[in-house]
Design a protein around this motif. Structure first.
Motif, PDB file in Angstrom:
ATOM      1  N   UNK A 183       2.889   2.145 -11.863  1.00  0.00           N
ATOM      2  CA  UNK A 183       2.406   3.223 -10.987  1.00  0.00           C
ATOM      3  C   UNK A 183       2.929   3.071  -9.570  1.00  0.00           C
ATOM      4  N   UNK A 184       2.933   1.830  -9.046  1.00  0.00           N
ATOM      5  CA  UNK A 184       3.398   1.678  -7.661  1.00  0.00           C
ATOM      6  C   UNK A 184       4.871   2.065  -7.540  1.00  0.00           C
ATOM      7  N   UNK A 185       5.677   1.801  -8.572  1.00  0.00           N
ATOM      8  CA  UNK A 185       7.090   2.188  -8.516  1.00  0.00           C
ATOM      9  C   UNK A 185       7.233   3.715  -8.582  1.00  0.00           C
ATOM     10  N   UNK A 186       6.456   4.351  -9.446  1.00  0.00           N
ATOM     11  CA  UNK A 186       6.479   5.817  -9.510  1.00  0.00           C
ATOM     12  C   UNK A 186       6.016   6.427  -8.191  1.00  0.00           C
ATOM     13  N   UNK A 187       5.008   5.801  -7.574  1.00  0.00           N
ATOM     14  CA  UNK A 187       4.525   6.291  -6.285  1.00  0.00           C
ATOM     15  C   UNK A 187       5.593   6.148  -5.203  1.00  0.00           C
ATOM     16  N   UNK A 188       6.319   5.027  -5.209  1.00  0.00           N
ATOM     17  CA  UNK A 188       7.395   4.851  -4.227  1.00  0.00           C
ATOM     18  C   UNK A 188       8.538   5.832  -4.460  1.00  0.00           C
ATOM     19  N   UNK A 189       8.817   6.139  -5.713  1.00  0.00           N
ATOM     20  CA  UNK A 189       9.845   7.147  -5.987  1.00  0.00           C
ATOM     21  C   UNK A 189       9.442   8.496  -5.405  1.00  0.00           C
ATOM     22  N   UNK A 190       8.162   8.825  -5.496  1.00  0.00           N
ATOM     23  CA  UNK A 190       7.680  10.113  -4.996  1.00  0.00           C
ATOM     24  C   UNK A 190       7.612  10.146  -3.475  1.00  0.00           C
ATOM     25  N   UNK A 191       7.200   9.046  -2.878  1.00  0.00           N
ATOM     26  CA  UNK A 191       7.073   8.943  -1.423  1.00  0.00           C
ATOM     27  C   UNK A 191       7.579   7.565  -1.009  1.00  0.00           C
ATOM     28  N   UNK A 192       8.799   7.465  -0.503  1.00  0.00           N
ATOM     29  CA  UNK A 192       9.393   6.149  -0.232  1.00  0.00           C
ATOM     30  C   UNK A 192       8.907   5.476   1.047  1.00  0.00           C
ATOM     31  N   UNK A 193       7.712   5.792   1.489  1.00  0.00           N
ATOM     32  CA  UNK A 193       7.115   5.114   2.633  1.00  0.00           C
ATOM     33  C   UNK A 193       5.905   4.331   2.139  1.00  0.00           C
ATOM     34  N   UNK A 195       0.862  -1.181   0.000  1.00  0.00           N
ATOM     35  CA  UNK A 195       0.000   0.000   0.000  1.00  0.00           C
ATOM     36  C   UNK A 195       0.893   1.222   0.000  1.00  0.00           C
ATOM     37  N   UNK A 196       0.699   2.067  -0.998  1.00  0.00           N
ATOM     38  CA  UNK A 196       1.525   3.265  -1.164  1.00  0.00           C
ATOM     39  C   UNK A 196       0.618   4.436  -1.527  1.00  0.00           C
ATOM     40  N   UNK A 197       1.022   5.620  -1.124  1.00  0.00           N
ATOM     41  CA  UNK A 197       0.237   6.821  -1.408  1.00  0.00           C
ATOM     42  C   UNK A 197       0.429   7.222  -2.867  1.00  0.00           C
ATOM     43  N   UNK A 198      -0.684   7.516  -3.544  1.00  0.00           N
ATOM     44  CA  UNK A 198      -0.628   7.967  -4.932  1.00  0.00           C
ATOM     45  C   UNK A 198       0.113   9.290  -5.039  1.00  0.00           C
ATOM     46  N   UNK A 199       0.997   9.387  -6.004  1.00  0.00           N
ATOM     47  CA  UNK A 199       1.840  10.580  -6.145  1.00  0.00           C
ATOM     48  C   UNK A 199       1.050  11.801  -6.584  1.00  0.00           C
ATOM     49  N   UNK A 200      -0.065  11.616  -7.273  1.00  0.00           N
ATOM     50  CA  UNK A 200      -0.885  12.749  -7.709  1.00  0.00           C
ATOM     51  C   UNK A 200      -2.138  12.910  -6.854  1.00  0.00           C
ATOM     52  N   UNK A 201      -2.820  11.799  -6.591  1.00  0.00           N
ATOM     53  CA  UNK A 201      -4.093  11.870  -5.881  1.00  0.00           C
ATOM     54  C   UNK A 201      -3.923  11.954  -4.372  1.00  0.00           C
ATOM     55  N   UNK A 202      -2.817  11.386  -3.871  1.00  0.00           N
ATOM     56  CA  UNK A 202      -2.640  11.305  -2.430  1.00  0.00           C
ATOM     57  C   UNK A 202      -3.432  10.169  -1.807  1.00  0.00           C
ATOM     58  N   UNK A 203      -4.248   9.469  -2.612  1.00  0.00           N
ATOM     59  CA  UNK A 203      -5.039   8.342  -2.101  1.00  0.00           C
ATOM     60  C   UNK A 203      -4.183   7.091  -2.033  1.00  0.00           C
ATOM     61  N   UNK A 204      -4.462   6.264  -1.064  1.00  0.00           N
ATOM     62  CA  UNK A 204      -3.709   5.021  -0.929  1.00  0.00           C
ATOM     63  C   UNK A 204      -4.080   4.060  -2.052  1.00  0.00           C
ATOM     64  N   UNK A 205      -3.053   3.391  -2.565  1.00  0.00           N
ATOM     65  CA  UNK A 205      -3.198   2.390  -3.623  1.00  0.00           C
ATOM     66  C   UNK A 205      -2.599   1.092  -3.116  1.00  0.00           C
ATOM     67  N   UNK A 206      -3.289  -0.021  -3.328  1.00  0.00           N
ATOM     68  CA  UNK A 206      -2.811  -1.319  -2.871  1.00  0.00           C
ATOM     69  C   UNK A 206      -2.698  -2.260  -4.056  1.00  0.00           C
ATOM     70  N   UNK A 207      -1.556  -2.935  -4.150  1.00  0.00           N
ATOM     71  CA  UNK A 207      -1.290  -3.875  -5.238  1.00  0.00           C
ATOM     72  C   UNK A 207      -0.653  -5.142  -4.664  1.00  0.00           C
ATOM     73  N   UNK A 208      -0.885  -6.285  -5.316  1.00  0.00           N
ATOM     74  CA  UNK A 208      -0.183  -7.500  -4.900  1.00  0.00           C
ATOM     75  C   UNK A 208       1.269  -7.422  -5.354  1.00  0.00           C
ATOM     76  N   UNK A 209       2.174  -7.869  -4.522  1.00  0.00           N
ATOM     77  CA  UNK A 209       3.603  -7.870  -4.852  1.00  0.00           C
ATOM     78  C   UNK A 209       4.239  -9.166  -4.376  1.00  0.00           C
ATOM     79  N   UNK A 210       5.414  -9.417  -4.901  1.00  0.00           N
ATOM     80  CA  UNK A 210       6.264 -10.502  -4.410  1.00  0.00           C
ATOM     81  C   UNK A 210       7.545  -9.842  -3.919  1.00  0.00           C
ATOM     82  N   UNK A 211       7.979 -10.215  -2.732  1.00  0.00           N
ATOM     83  CA  UNK A 211       9.207  -9.658  -2.169  1.00  0.00           C
ATOM     84  C   UNK A 211      10.351 -10.613  -2.460  1.00  0.00           C
ATOM     85  N   UNK A 212      11.409 -10.077  -3.042  1.00  0.00           N
ATOM     86  CA  UNK A 212      12.608 -10.851  -3.319  1.00  0.00           C
ATOM     87  C   UNK A 212      13.532 -10.774  -2.113  1.00  0.00           C
TER      88      UNK A 212
END
Length: 147
Positions: free
Chosen positions: A78-88, A45-62
């Motif tokens: 999008x989730x990678x761009x969102x993490x670049x904008x806000x790394x939390x 779950x990461x904050x949208x870089x434009x909307x500020x709304x939380x976005x949730x996606x399935x991921x696999x952790x390496x």
């Protein structure tokens, strides 16, 4: 679900159908097909870089070298761009939520991580095909997880 960008080698409709079926089943820990591994039910779950709304996606952790990584194998999602904008962000699995911060891995350090990601998840739908179509490590943001 990841959003597709100009880096996607296939059309948005095809990738969206694959994401919503096999990959989501695998992310929920269900077999996605006869020869596909189940992965933990892990959601980012990461904050949208434009909307500020939380976005949730399935991921696999390496897991590599005692550290954990998020790999955007489909390219500039999008989730990678969102993490670049806000790394939390938050990782949730089995009702347990962990707050994380991330740092992007430099392009020069990505090849062994992408190779290990391919080894670990290459039998899942689209992973090997996308990594073959986009062989440049610059096309795949990778984030080191800092808890």
């Amino acid at each position: 679900m990841e959003s597709l960008t100009a880096h996607s080698p296939w059309g948005a409709d095809r990738d969206a159908r694959l994401s919503e079926t096999a990959l989501d089943a695998a992310a929920r820990g269900q077999p996605a097909g006869p020869h596909l591994p189940a992965v933990d039910d892990l959601r980012l779950t990461v904050k949208g870089r434009r909307s500020g709304r939380e976005r949730t996606v399935p991921v696999a952790v390496l897991k590599h070298g005692g550290e954990r990584y998020l790999v955007s194998y489909r390219g500039l999602s999008d989730w990678a761009l969102n993490l670049r904008a806000t790394p939390e962000a938050r990782l949730t699995s089995g009702g347990r939520t962990e707050t994380i911060t991330v740092e992007e891995v430099p392009e020069a350090d990505r090849p062994p991580l992408l190779a290990e990601y391919r080894d670990a998840y290459g039998s899942m739908p689209t992973v090997t095909g996308v990594l073959d179509a986009l062989p440049d490590p610059a096309d795949h943001p990778v984030f080191r997880i800092r808890a």
